[in-house]
Enzyme design. Sequence first.
Site, PDB file in Angstrom:
ATOM      1  N   HIS A  20      34.592  44.294  41.900  1.00 36.98           N
ATOM      2  CA  HIS A  20      35.551  43.313  41.340  1.00 36.98           C
ATOM      3  C   HIS A  20      34.894  42.408  40.293  1.00 36.98           C
ATOM      4  CE1 HIS A  20      37.709  43.545  45.499  1.00 36.98           C
ATOM      5  NE2 HIS A  20      38.346  44.333  44.635  1.00 36.98           N
ATOM      6  N   ARG A  49      38.318  51.198  32.978  1.00 37.28           N
ATOM      7  CA  ARG A  49      37.687  50.597  34.150  1.00 37.28           C
ATOM      8  C   ARG A  49      36.851  51.693  34.817  1.00 37.28           C
ATOM      9  NH1 ARG A  49      39.966  49.628  40.095  1.00 37.28           N
ATOM     10  NH2 ARG A  49      38.240  48.375  40.838  1.00 37.28           N
TER      11      ARG A  49
END
Length: 396
Positions: A178, A89
């Site tokens: 997000h 990530r």
Amino acid sequence: MNVLVINCGSSSLKYQLLNMQNESVLAKGICERIGIDGRLVHERPEGKYEATPAMPDHAAAMSVVLEALLDPNHGVIKSKDEIHAIGHRVVHGGETFTQSILIDEKVEAAVEACSDLAPLHNPPNLIGIRACRQHMPNLPQVGVFDTAFHQTMPAKAYLYAVDHKLYDKHKIRRYGFHGTSHKYVSQQAAELLNRPLADLKLVTCHLGNGASVCAVQGGESIDTSMGLTPLEGLAMGTRSGDLDPALITFIMEKENLTAQEVLDMLNKKSGMLGLSGVGSDFRDLATAAESGNQKALDALEVFAYRVAGYVGRYAAAMNGLDAVIFTAGIGENDSYIRAKVCEYLTWFGVSLNQEENKKRGKALDISNSEAKVRVLVIPTNEELMIARDTKKILEA
Ligand code: AMP
């Protein structure tokens, strides 16, 4: 193919090892207090293992993760060769990264260049990439960016109404975050609704400690509530979200603080914590509200009001709305907040089924049958998205 997913924060390292033949989780866990002392929580389907090995830095934490995965008692693989790729990530990809990418030196340098825009997030993400390379130098690593999904936003949504030179010179614009979660739940929503994603107008509400709302039209993000940094938008656990920027100098003068101190206040001591004085966790707020704490009640009202406001704004942006999706810690678990938000949306055609709203733990349509706009609860799964992207890139 087994993919190791890494989410590296400033003092933590979360990991998940997935078997991508059947998308099952072999093991997952978290290293916390890196650089302080060190704490490992390692979970397999058979149970949990906890330890406090020293973790002076992220490379040491990575050794701890590999030892846990290889351990004869609580491990799940016999050799490092059973890990075939690593997916990371990465929080900020700027305008450079519109999708996930195989990490090489050039990519690493570009991620480093984006650190300006995410000074708290990108440096630890890079440390994670380097720690993995140190331990597994020949393994392909893929970067999956929080910002990438939102790169489809049109200029009218991403431009701040400031001197255009600031965008030209410094790339000051709205990026959104997000993205992996908004993308995942919008895909799941299409499955649950049994309709093609390309035909849908969705608003996805990722309501966790950090929270953002996204307008997803035809599977693409066309607007989202976070901006240059994750401070903009909703009121969050400890973040203020939207406010009048003139507040900053006003607070500086009144409270005799520096700009950085005010920014810290807006990031860490505002939102639900600042409003309620109780805390940032919605379970604590609910307990306080139930015992009549007016500030906690007000904080929850502010939160729900802002979420509903963004849903309305995005219904206008898309000129229509098929479904509202709730996800992440609060979105998946807090039936009170969901009900509060939906109260504002009856005019749009939302009709919440109170009984269904009490259920938890799986993807669910919580609307009454006559509702024109569906309300869905969909557990997010960013790790699975990262592993899927990693697999796809390697197979390509
Ligand atoms: P996340 O950032 O997605 O992990 O979400 C974390 C937040 O979810 C916590 O700070 C809580 O405010 C909220 N949360 C988690 N579990 C519950 C629950 N059962 N009820 C209400 N809120 C919850």
